[in-house]
Design a protein around this motif. Sequence first.
Motif, PDB file in Angstrom:
ATOM      1  N   LEU A  76     -89.567  -4.506  67.073  1.00 15.03           N
ATOM      2  CA  LEU A  76     -90.474  -4.032  66.028  1.00 15.03           C
ATOM      3  C   LEU A  76     -90.207  -2.558  65.717  1.00 15.03           C
ATOM      4  CD1 LEU A  76     -92.760  -5.080  64.256  1.00 15.03           C
ATOM      5  CD2 LEU A  76     -94.381  -4.287  65.982  1.00 15.03           C
ATOM      6  N   ALA A  77     -89.937  -1.763  66.751  1.00 11.19           N
ATOM      7  CA  ALA A  77     -89.581  -0.356  66.528  1.00 11.19           C
ATOM      8  C   ALA A  77     -88.272  -0.239  65.751  1.00 11.19           C
ATOM      9  CB  ALA A  77     -89.464   0.365  67.868  1.00 11.19           C
ATOM     10  N   LEU A  82     -85.470   0.955  60.569  1.00  7.89           N
ATOM     11  CA  LEU A  82     -84.678   0.540  59.410  1.00  7.89           C
ATOM     12  C   LEU A  82     -85.453   0.752  58.113  1.00  7.89           C
ATOM     13  CD1 LEU A  82     -83.105  -2.736  60.850  1.00  7.89           C
ATOM     14  CD2 LEU A  82     -81.898  -0.600  60.365  1.00  7.89           C
ATOM     15  N   ALA A  83     -86.770   0.483  58.154  1.00  8.81           N
ATOM     16  CA  ALA A  83     -87.596   0.667  56.957  1.00  8.81           C
ATOM     17  C   ALA A  83     -87.777   2.135  56.625  1.00  8.81           C
ATOM     18  CB  ALA A  83     -88.959   0.000  57.164  1.00  8.81           C
ATOM     19  N   SER A  99     -76.590  -3.977  52.737  1.00  8.78           N
ATOM     20  CA  SER A  99     -75.630  -4.657  53.607  1.00  8.78           C
ATOM     21  C   SER A  99     -75.879  -4.303  55.074  1.00  8.78           C
ATOM     22  CB  SER A  99     -74.205  -4.267  53.209  1.00  8.78           C
ATOM     23  OG  SER A  99     -73.262  -4.887  54.045  1.00  8.78           O
ATOM     24  N   PHE A 100     -76.098  -3.021  55.367  1.00  7.97           N
ATOM     25  CA  PHE A 100     -76.338  -2.580  56.738  1.00  7.97           C
ATOM     26  C   PHE A 100     -77.656  -3.135  57.271  1.00  7.97           C
ATOM     27  CE2 PHE A 100     -78.190   0.420  59.782  1.00  7.97           C
ATOM     28  CZ  PHE A 100     -77.156   0.582  60.684  1.00  7.97           C
ATOM     29  N   VAL A 101     -78.720  -3.000  56.481  1.00  3.55           N
ATOM     30  CA  VAL A 101     -80.045  -3.441  56.926  1.00  3.55           C
ATOM     31  C   VAL A 101     -80.064  -4.945  57.153  1.00  3.55           C
ATOM     32  CG1 VAL A 101     -82.456  -3.689  56.214  1.00  3.55           C
ATOM     33  CG2 VAL A 101     -81.284  -1.498  55.918  1.00  3.55           C
ATOM     34  N   ALA A 102     -79.459  -5.711  56.248  1.00  3.62           N
ATOM     35  CA  ALA A 102     -79.469  -7.167  56.382  1.00  3.62           C
ATOM     36  C   ALA A 102     -78.758  -7.608  57.655  1.00  3.62           C
ATOM     37  CB  ALA A 102     -78.817  -7.810  55.161  1.00  3.62           C
ATOM     38  N   ALA A 131     -90.097  -8.518  55.406  1.00  3.89           N
ATOM     39  CA  ALA A 131     -90.603  -7.596  54.382  1.00  3.89           C
ATOM     40  C   ALA A 131     -89.565  -6.531  54.041  1.00  3.89           C
ATOM     41  CB  ALA A 131     -91.894  -6.938  54.871  1.00  3.89           C
ATOM     42  N   VAL A 132     -88.909  -5.972  55.062  1.00  3.86           N
ATOM     43  CA  VAL A 132     -87.871  -4.967  54.807  1.00  3.86           C
ATOM     44  C   VAL A 132     -86.703  -5.580  54.033  1.00  3.86           C
ATOM     45  CG1 VAL A 132     -86.207  -3.406  55.873  1.00  3.86           C
ATOM     46  CG2 VAL A 132     -88.477  -3.640  56.856  1.00  3.86           C
TER      47      VAL A 132
END
Length: 358
Positions: A76-77, A82-83, A99-102, A131-132
């Motif tokens: 969760l952290a 990332l968000a 691309s990185f976040v996914a 959500a992100v």
Amino acid sequence: MPGCELPVGTCPDMCPAAERAEREKERRLHRFEVAPGCRSDPPRADPRRAVKEYQRPAAGKARPLPSQLRPPRVLLATVRYLAGEVAERADASRAEVASFVADRLRAVRLDLALQGADGVEAAAVLEAALAVLLAVVARLGPDGTRGPADPVLLQAQVQEGFGSLRRCYAQGAGSRPRQAAFQGLFLLYNLGSVEALHEVLQLPDALRSCPALRRALAVDSAFREGNTARLFRLLRILPYLQSCAVRCHIGRARRGALARLARALSTPKGQTLPLGFIVHLLALDGPEEARDLCQAHGLPLDGQERVVFLRGHYTEEGLPPAGTCKVLVGSKLAGRTLEEVVMAEEEDEGVDRPKSPA
């Protein structure tokens, strides 16, 4: 498997130390993960920035040790990081960010699946991760097909995220205060899908009576009926995350509305409509976007303020213009950060707790 007890992760970092060392050595660090000001060769990872990357589980490969798995609180952290720190970066293209976040969120879902996690904790992680992902994909906008982000892969990962979360809802007991909102997001992302509507209609009455889900059902109904005025009135008042979920359907909805106007109004001599009417009806971001939309569909303009509907001129080529969607999506952050929206317990009546049976 029955009788097979899943481990509980113990890794305290967003990326296990062994993976950081391996990726440093193999020069596989993303620039977002490199220590600020680092000039060494190879670049060194910043433990506060490095995030575990996704690696497909290989057949016959031993299960990861608990020290390689992040427990739910660390996951969760990681999603919060990332968000708050990656999704908002101004020094990178939206495609690079997406691309990185996914990829890193996919690794979050895998870590969660490989360990025994409490259902409530697992749902909280999966909700935040989804959500992100919805937000960074929605932010790609009209340039989403360029750069390192693969739109087809991103779409598949969003559906994978919905699948993981909805299975978690189905399997576990306990409080799920955001379930109605996320079931609504599932329907909005799959707007017009008979299968998605069927699945939502199978949910308990207590969930379907929540405002978030009722609103999503109303949007889906207006979309199916081709009721343009009602559809875009509803889209204007959707909260931010719901707007992100429906973002991929807005171009198609606008094209359908323009096609219906063309069938109703086109004559051999031509009828005109003010561009301001088109802007208001389709919740466009201004006259310039209305002009571009009309011209992309072969409709000529009368000066700068009116569009002409001439019989035989309306055409559809390629995908509908995506538009910038500042009115329908971007403006709804209303000064909040993505992290605040993602971690919120409720969002603009987006979540209502189902009433307990009497």
